[in-house]
Design a protein around this motif. Structure first.
Motif, PDB file in Angstrom:
ATOM      1  N   VAL A  17      79.955 -12.193 119.182  1.00 21.32           N
ATOM      2  CA  VAL A  17      80.471 -12.395 120.306  1.00 21.32           C
ATOM      3  C   VAL A  17      81.145 -10.999 121.310  1.00 21.32           C
ATOM      4  O   VAL A  17      81.314 -10.779 122.333  1.00 21.32           O
ATOM      5  CB  VAL A  17      81.200 -13.675 120.103  1.00 21.32           C
ATOM      6  N   LEU A  21      81.079  -9.313 124.534  1.00 16.34           N
ATOM      7  CA  LEU A  21      82.492  -9.617 125.595  1.00 16.34           C
ATOM      8  C   LEU A  21      82.504  -8.320 125.647  1.00 16.34           C
ATOM      9  O   LEU A  21      83.384  -8.448 126.968  1.00 16.34           O
ATOM     10  CB  LEU A  21      82.967 -10.727 124.513  1.00 16.34           C
ATOM     11  N   ILE A  25      83.179  -7.476 130.120  1.00 17.34           N
ATOM     12  CA  ILE A  25      84.305  -7.270 130.703  1.00 17.34           C
ATOM     13  C   ILE A  25      84.445  -5.655 131.055  1.00 17.34           C
ATOM     14  O   ILE A  25      84.195  -5.371 132.797  1.00 17.34           O
ATOM     15  CB  ILE A  25      85.395  -7.249 129.998  1.00 17.34           C
TER      16      ILE A  25
END
Length: 376
Positions: A17, A21, A25
């Motif tokens: 994850v 992630l 971003i």
């Protein structure tokens, strides 16, 4: 045993994850930079007295492309009396130098000089050799096996004349039939433009890298102990407070090798890892006064190149071990991942992470500062 298995599952999911992630971003941030009102700068006209430009072309056995390269530089929309071309040859054995001399005879309206090193000691060494002979206020470095669009040089110099800009590179147009490369470049290219909009691009390109000579002299020329000499040099320029940008109207054609492609990708990744490893130290220890916007860019990029790929590999390994011991959730996640490999973007991303890990390992014994030539 069960508690250890649950720990592996938890850590594996957490790492995977986190791996997806953080790039997500950064991508959202990059899109916002591109859409913001902040511009790269205001490109100025060259006027009646444009700066004198030295174009440096390092060569080693470039007989198959050198005439095309010289013709490409010759056809640029830039005054020929304000231009010189320095061919710095590192011991070619295929007649590269002889071809250059023949070309010069038919193009006496442009100043082309040949500098022979006689032995191959790496690209940066060749560039620094040529720098001793260059007369230009602007130094432009370009690979022999790449091409510029007709207005690439003019646009690059015009941007370099803008206030606060110390270095300019190009957007790449890849020539390849590999879907993985075109997919990779679409994401990669967006980041380069967005970072330039924010302050400076974290990565420069050897197809065209233009620098103000005075800044090159301040940093002592091109670094010889790191593979990504173009990106590293631009990084030093940015740390001095000048912008190193890739504008949208400076474009170059990059020929992607059909044979030796994977070794080519690994070598490039090795050089970027060297670049970001060194700059991480600069940012955190040696120079904390570099521009805030540039620190933000470089710290994100250093994370994406140095740390993030390992999260994927370690997380994947933990899920595989858990699946082999019968854990249901890891099995389901691995099956989903296998299905997603049919999606070109996901497949490209996974391959790129593997390349970065392989490159990091290979850097432990061979930094590829003087590399085996790969035909394109």
């Amino acid at each position: 045993m069960m508690s250890l298995l649950m720990l592996f599952v938890g850590l594996g999911i957490t790492f995977i994850v986190a791996h997806f992630l953080m790039p997500g971003i950064y991508y959202i941030m990059a899109v916002r930079w591109l859409r913001s009102s902040n511009e790269v700068g205001h490109k100025v006209g060259l006027g009646i007295d444009p700066p004198f430009v030295s174009v440096i072309v390092p060569t080693y056995n470039e007989a198959g492309v050198i005439i095309q390269k010289l013709n490409n530089i010759y056809s640029q929309d830039y005054p020929k009396d304000r231009l010189e071309v320095l061919i710095v040859d590192s011991g070619s054995t295929d007649g590269t130098v002889e071809l250059v001399h023949e070309w010069i005879k038919g193009h006496e309206d442009v100043n082309v000089r040949v500098i022979e090193e006689g032995i191959r000691m790496g690209k940066a060494h060749a560039l620094n050799t040529a720098l001793k002979y260059a007369r230009g206020d602007i130094i432009v470095v370009t690979d022999a096996d790449s091409l510029w669009l007709p207005d690439s040089l003019r646009n690059a110099i015009a941007w370099l004349m803008s206030n606060g800009v110390g270095a300019v590179s190009c957007s790449k147009i890849p020539r390849t039939n590999r879907d993985i490369e075109t997919e990779y470049r679409s994401y990669y290219g967006l980041l380069r433009l967005a970072e330039s909009r924010r302050f400076s691009s974290a990565i420069f390109h050897g197809e065209l890298a233009a620098f103000k000579r005075e800044l090159l002299e301040k940093i002592g020329g091109f670094p010889k102990d790191v593979g990504a000499d173009d990106s590293h040099t631009a990084g030093f320029v940015s740390m001095m407070g000048y912008r190193a940008i890739i504008p949208e109207d400076v474009k170059c054609i990059e020929y992607v090798p059909s044979r030796g492609y994977w070794m080519w990708r690994v070598r490039r990744a090795q050089h970027l890892i060297q670049h970001f490893s060194r700059f991480l130290k600069y940012m955190l220890i040696d120079n904390r006064n570099s521009p805030r916007e540039y620190r933000q860019i470089m710290l994100y990029e250093a994370y994406l190149h140095l740390i993030n790929p390992w999260l994927f590999i370690i997380g994947l390994a933990l899920l595989v071990v858990s699946a082999l011991h019968g854990a249901v959730i890891p099995i389901a996640l691995l099956l989903i991942g296998l299905a997603l490999l049919s999606v070109r973007f996901f497949r490209t991303w996974v391959i790129t992470q593997v390349i970065l890990v392989v490159a990091a390992i290979r850097n432990l014994w061979n930094k590829e500062l003087v590399w085996r030539k790969i035909e394109k």
